[in-house]
Design a protein around this motif. Structure first.
Motif, PDB file in Angstrom:
ATOM      1  N   GLY A  10       0.801  -0.978  -0.260  1.00  0.00           N
ATOM      2  CA  GLY A  10       0.029  -0.159   0.222  1.00  0.00           C
ATOM      3  C   GLY A  10       0.752   0.938   0.009  1.00  0.00           C
ATOM      4  N   ILE A  11       2.349   1.860   0.427  1.00  0.00           N
ATOM      5  CA  ILE A  11       3.469   2.109   0.082  1.00  0.00           C
ATOM      6  C   ILE A  11       3.680   1.909  -0.970  1.00  0.00           C
ATOM      7  N   ARG A  12       3.823   3.968  -1.677  1.00  0.00           N
ATOM      8  CA  ARG A  12       4.870   3.744  -2.991  1.00  0.00           C
ATOM      9  C   ARG A  12       5.994   4.395  -2.598  1.00  0.00           C
ATOM     10  N   ALA A  41       6.487   8.753   1.438  1.00  0.00           N
ATOM     11  CA  ALA A  41       6.406   7.694   1.300  1.00  0.00           C
ATOM     12  C   ALA A  41       4.584   7.921   0.918  1.00  0.00           C
ATOM     13  N   ALA A  67       0.739   7.323   0.186  1.00  0.00           N
ATOM     14  CA  ALA A  67      -0.324   6.096   0.541  1.00  0.00           C
ATOM     15  C   ALA A  67      -1.523   5.746  -0.497  1.00  0.00           C
ATOM     16  N   ASP A  68      -1.782   5.947  -1.624  1.00  0.00           N
ATOM     17  CA  ASP A  68      -2.894   6.881  -2.817  1.00  0.00           C
ATOM     18  C   ASP A  68      -2.779   7.695  -3.121  1.00  0.00           C
ATOM     19  N   VAL A 107       2.873   9.999   3.631  1.00  0.00           N
ATOM     20  CA  VAL A 107       2.600   8.941   4.844  1.00  0.00           C
ATOM     21  C   VAL A 107       3.438   9.259   5.598  1.00  0.00           C
ATOM     22  N   THR A 149       6.885   9.210  10.130  1.00  0.00           N
ATOM     23  CA  THR A 149       5.768   8.754  10.032  1.00  0.00           C
ATOM     24  C   THR A 149       4.780   9.271  10.371  1.00  0.00           C
ATOM     25  N   TRP A 153       0.335   5.755  10.418  1.00  0.00           N
ATOM     26  CA  TRP A 153       1.170   4.822   9.622  1.00  0.00           C
ATOM     27  C   TRP A 153       1.981   3.989  10.608  1.00  0.00           C
ATOM     28  N   ARG A 200       4.175   0.103  11.192  1.00  0.00           N
ATOM     29  CA  ARG A 200       3.932  -0.466   9.884  1.00  0.00           C
ATOM     30  C   ARG A 200       5.042  -0.998   8.817  1.00  0.00           C
ATOM     31  N   VAL A 245       7.576   1.464   7.920  1.00  0.00           N
ATOM     32  CA  VAL A 245       7.486   2.610   6.576  1.00  0.00           C
ATOM     33  C   VAL A 245       9.049   2.871   6.766  1.00  0.00           C
TER      34      VAL A 245
END
Length: 258
Positions: free
Chosen positions: A121-123, A171, A173-174, A178, A199, A203, A206, A208
């Protein structure tokens, strides 16, 4: 490397042989002190000092005179192993105020590069334009509760002057930011600094932060840097220790007029 040898190498290459950290900054060496003087919004302060008890108070007053004469507040970046042993007390007596101490930690980029990729879910996106800089500053505002305006101006100036000077990563998310972090390689040395990793609350926990460390380690290793360096807060120190970072010293910001 042996921690004592690595600390000595850090002191020499990053502090004593310091180079300007951005556009509009210059390094001055005088009276056993290495300092940076920078135009706004750059960082002004003392990076290293080699002082003894007899000359420390005079050197402190010389730095106050220099920076206040320029109309600038500044930071004395004091390390636990700096001499004389009571230098922190002398700074306080001269009108400085101490911020919370951080731990100087280092890790091997090549080993840390094998860490995890971005969680589901993270890019991760590298910042290359003002829009990306804005996202990094927004995360900084939310995570650290501070005005990200100065960071925004610094990143924009760095990107304009030398796009490779800072590797900033956000980072998403949609499409929403985040987390964010920066890698600042120090050319001519084996060190690259990790800065600004944070972060947003929703989030955390998780993975990140750990993934951002690994991501920046891969970038650093690809650029030929061996050591990652970070001034770790009390919150990030245990995470970094679990990842394999070792503590070399502690560093305390002493602020004057900021």
């Amino acid at each position: 490397m042996d921690p004592a040898a690595l600390l000595a190498r850090y002191d020499q290459l990053i502090r004593r042989d310091a180079r300007p950290d951005g556009p509009g900054a210059r390094i001055e060496r005088t009276g056993g002190v290495v300092r940076q003087v920078a135009d706004a919004p750059g960082w002004n302060g003392v990076l290293w000092s080699g002082l003894d008890a007899a000359g420390a108070d005079r050197a402190i007053q010389d730095q106050i005179t220099r920076f206040t004469g320029l109309g600038r507040g500044f930071e004395w970046k004091l390390y636990a192993h700096d001499e004389p042993a009571d230098l922190g007390d002398r700074l306080l007596a001269a009108g400085f105020r101490a911020e919370p101490a951080e731990t100087l930690m280092t890790g091997e980029a090549a080993g840390l590069a094998h860490g995890p990729g971005a969680p589901a879910g993270i890019r991760f996106a590298q910042v290359t334009d003002p829009a990306g800089v804005g996202l990094v500053a927004d995360v900084h505002d939310e995570v650290f509760g501070a005005d990200g305006g100065r960071l925004r101006r610094l990143l924009l100036a760095s990107l304009a002057a030398d796009p490779g000077a800072v590797v900033a990563v956000v980072a998403l998310a949609d499409g929403e930011p985040v987390a964010a972090a920066r890698l600042e390689p120090v050319p001519g040395t084996p060190f690259a600094g990790l800065w600004g990793g944070g972060t947003v609350a929703a989030w955390r926990g998780r993975g990140v932060y750990r993934a951002l460390v690994a991501h920046r380690a891969r970038v650093a290793a690809a650029l030929g840097y061996r050591h990652l360096q970070v001034d770790a807060s009390a919150q990030s120190r245990p995470i970094l220790a679990r990842l394999g970072f070792q503590a070399l010293s502690t560093t305390t910001p002493y602020l004057y007029g900021n």
